[in-house]
Each structure stands twice: as C-alpha cells, then as structure tokens.
Scaffold this motif. Structure first.
Motif, PDB file in Angstrom:
ATOM      1  N   LEU A  64      -5.611  -8.285   0.946  1.00  0.00           N
ATOM      2  CA  LEU A  64      -6.287  -7.865   2.184  1.00  0.00           C
ATOM      3  C   LEU A  64      -7.090  -9.026   2.769  1.00  0.00           C
ATOM      4  O   LEU A  64      -7.616  -9.855   2.027  1.00  0.00           O
ATOM      5  CB  LEU A  64      -7.216  -6.688   1.886  1.00  0.00           C
ATOM      6  N   TRP A 118       0.840  -1.209   0.000  1.00  0.00           N
ATOM      7  CA  TRP A 118       0.000   0.000   0.000  1.00  0.00           C
ATOM      8  C   TRP A 118       0.870   1.253   0.000  1.00  0.00           C
ATOM      9  O   TRP A 118       0.681   2.157  -0.808  1.00  0.00           O
ATOM     10  CB  TRP A 118      -0.933  -0.024   1.204  1.00  0.00           C
ATOM     11  N   SER A 170      -7.515  -5.586  -2.385  1.00  0.00           N
ATOM     12  CA  SER A 170      -8.629  -6.416  -1.954  1.00  0.00           C
ATOM     13  C   SER A 170      -9.023  -7.408  -3.042  1.00  0.00           C
ATOM     14  O   SER A 170      -9.259  -8.590  -2.777  1.00  0.00           O
ATOM     15  CB  SER A 170      -9.828  -5.531  -1.591  1.00  0.00           C
ATOM     16  N   LEU A 202      -5.886   0.241  -2.329  1.00  0.00           N
ATOM     17  CA  LEU A 202      -6.595  -0.645  -1.392  1.00  0.00           C
ATOM     18  C   LEU A 202      -7.617  -1.509  -2.112  1.00  0.00           C
ATOM     19  O   LEU A 202      -7.761  -2.704  -1.823  1.00  0.00           O
ATOM     20  CB  LEU A 202      -7.280   0.184  -0.309  1.00  0.00           C
ATOM     21  N   ALA A 203      -8.345  -0.919  -3.066  1.00  0.00           N
ATOM     22  CA  ALA A 203      -9.357  -1.671  -3.802  1.00  0.00           C
ATOM     23  C   ALA A 203      -8.718  -2.806  -4.598  1.00  0.00           C
ATOM     24  O   ALA A 203      -9.212  -3.947  -4.595  1.00  0.00           O
ATOM     25  CB  ALA A 203     -10.130  -0.732  -4.726  1.00  0.00           C
TER      26      ALA A 203
END
Length: 333
Positions: A333, A184, A328, A324-325
C-alpha cells in the motif's frame, strides 16, 4: 444394470441443473454457478417433495457423496504449482497471514456465538480459503449434515455478492494500484467467480493478478483436508473409538489432487485439455450442490438461526481488514 436404472433419474436431474447453472454463472459472475445450482436444486426439491415418489433420491444421494472427490482432483489440474510460485513468494506474508488469522478468528468467534462445530468449520474454510470449493473439500472429509452444507454455502454467497459490490469502490477510495487491489481481492473474497468479478470491475490488471493470487490461496485445500482428517482421528482416539489406519488418514482424493497439481506444473498436458477438465470440475461441483439443494428446506434453515450468518459476516470483515493491514506492513500500500 438395475443399479444404473435406480441411479439414473436423480443423477440426470442434478447434471441437468448443473448444465444450466454453469453458463448462467458465467453470465452472472458475482453469483456464480455453485450458488445458482444450489438455488435451482432447492426449487426442484420443493417440487419433488409434493410427490410421494422417491425415484430421484438414490441418484441424488450418490451425487452428494461420490462426485466431490472427483471434482476436487480435476480442480488440481487448473492449479499448476510451478506457474504460481513467483506470486506465492511475493504475497506469502499476506496469504499465510490471512489464512492464520481467519482460522484463529473462526475458532474464537464461533465459540463466542455458540455455532455448532460442523457449521463453524464449513463457514471458516469457505471464508478463508476458496468458498464453495473449500466447502466441498471439507464436506468430502467430514461428511457433515447436508443442511449445514447448504447453509454454509448460502452464507458464503451473501458475503461474496456484498464483496463484489463493495470492494471496487473501496479500493478506488483507498487509492490501490491494480496489483494491490488484485492481492486484496484474491486474499479476502471467497469464490473465484466473485474474485474475478471484483477484479474486472476494478481493472484488467487487477483481475489477472487477483485470479493468480486466488489460485495460490486455493492450494490451502491440501493442508486443510489433511488437518481435518488428523483432527477427526484425534477426537476418535480421545473417545476410544476405532481410528483410521495410516493409509486412510489422508483421503485418496487429496493425494490425487496434489498429483494433479504437480502434473499441471509440468506443462505436459495440452491447454485445451486442462481447461476442459477444470470446466468439468466446476460442473461437477455444481452438480453436487444441485443435489444438496434438493434437500434444502426453509424450515430446516430457520433452525440454524442467525448465528452462522453473523459468523460469516464477522470473518469476512476480519479477513478484509487483516489483508489490508498485512499489505500495508509489507509495502503493498
């Protein structure tokens, strides 16, 4: 000899500022040597403008225009292609995705805010690739107004500091692992110094992984410079103005940067030498920024208005959320 005497005062001033900013940047990693050099250069510029003498200007001008390419080539020796390929494969979706989304967002948000093309380009490459180094590379190709360069660097600095303070507690709140936080930070924070600072705050494992990801991300400097040159050539053709030849289409420093990266991947140079050359690269970038800083004035910065700053903040937010998306979606994540 006369030429050397003419250039010596300005070059010496910029080099001395960089020499002081480099160790200070290590002591203050969330700020970094580039920004400290820029600020010290601005302070020196205020003093110089009170004197009618222009003895420093020739050397400062050479520092602004001629040292960038050398610094970028030396930077390549710290980015071995072979040693980062594994991390590149593991993180390719997140790395490429953030670069693409950042570039598209910069285009549309920049147009919505009516930010001039030079400032928008500099802020975009600084945000999406690697802060001061990417801005330096873009500057060497585009040769934009030096005030816009300074404003872009200032914008990047503000959000770098913000990221160092905000990302570690957010990472803990999200329950990120050491490697997940490193990915990240490495894809969403700009300058290497700030990536490292955020990683160290979160944990040793995060810091190590973040720096490797950041090195892979920095390799985007190569297609960046090629793309910028191609864009300039296209605009020149549309305006029916002389265009660069095929040999000139890609600046020499880009080719040498790629060659340096390939040499680094072969592991034929001793570690002490590559570390020294990488340090020299950082010092030269700080020298360039010190020279740029001497031309910086508050009055000229005010004329740029708040829109470039809003652009930088918006892009930083989009980049962080996109990273972050994608993490995921790819199981990080």
């Amino acid at each position: 000899m006369n030429r050397a005497r003419t250039l010596a005062p300005g070059l010496t001033l910029a080099l001395l500022i960089a020499a002081a900013a480099t160790p200070a940047g290590k002591a203050l990693p969330m700020v970094g040597a580039p920004v400290l050099a820029l600020g010290a250069g601005a302070a020196a510029g205020m003093v110089l403008r009170r004197s009618p003498s222009t003895v420093f200007e020739p050397g400062l001008d050479v520092a602004r225009q001629r040292l960038l390419g050398l610094a970028i080539v030396l930077l390549g020796l710290g980015l071995p292609l072979g040693s980062v390929v594994a991390v590149g494969r593991e993180t390719a979706v997140v790395l490429i995705g953030t670069l693409v989304v950042g570039g598209v967002a910069a285009f549309f948000v920049g147009r919505m805010l009516a930010v001039d093309k030079e400032s928008a380009t500099l802020i975009a490459v600084g945000t999406t690739i690697c802060g001061a180094s990417a801005i330096a590379a873009a500057t060497a190709v585009l040769r934009p107004d030096k005030q816009r360069v300074a404003y872009a660097l200032g914008t990047i600095f503000i959000f770098n500091v913000t990221a160092v303070l905000v990302y570690p507690p957010l990472g803990r709140a999200l329950g990120l692992s050491q490697e997940a936080f490193g990915l990240w930070a490495g894809t969403a924070i700009n300058d290497t110094s700030s990536v490292l600072a955020a990683g160290v705050i979160f944990g040793a494992g995060a810091a190590h992984f973040a720096v490797i990801v950041k090195m892979v991300r920095s390799l985007a400097i190569i297609p960046l410079c090629i793309g910028l040159h191609a864009g300039r050539r296209h605009l020149a053709e549309r305006a029916d103005t002389p265009t660069a030849s095929l040999r000139q289409a890609v600046p020499l420093f880009v080719i040498l940067f790629l060659a340096a990266s390939l040499i680094a991947s072969l592991n034929i140079l001793p570690t002490w030498l590559t570390e020294s050359l990488t340090t020299t690269s950082s010092w030269l970038i700080a020298t360039v920024l010190a020279a740029i800083g001497t031309s910086l004035t508050l009055a000229r910065l005010r004329t740029a208005g708040p829109r470039p700053l809003i652009l930088g903040g918006t892009l930083g937010l989009i980049l962080g959320l996109t990273s972050l998306a994608l993490m995921s979606l790819t199981g990080w994540l």
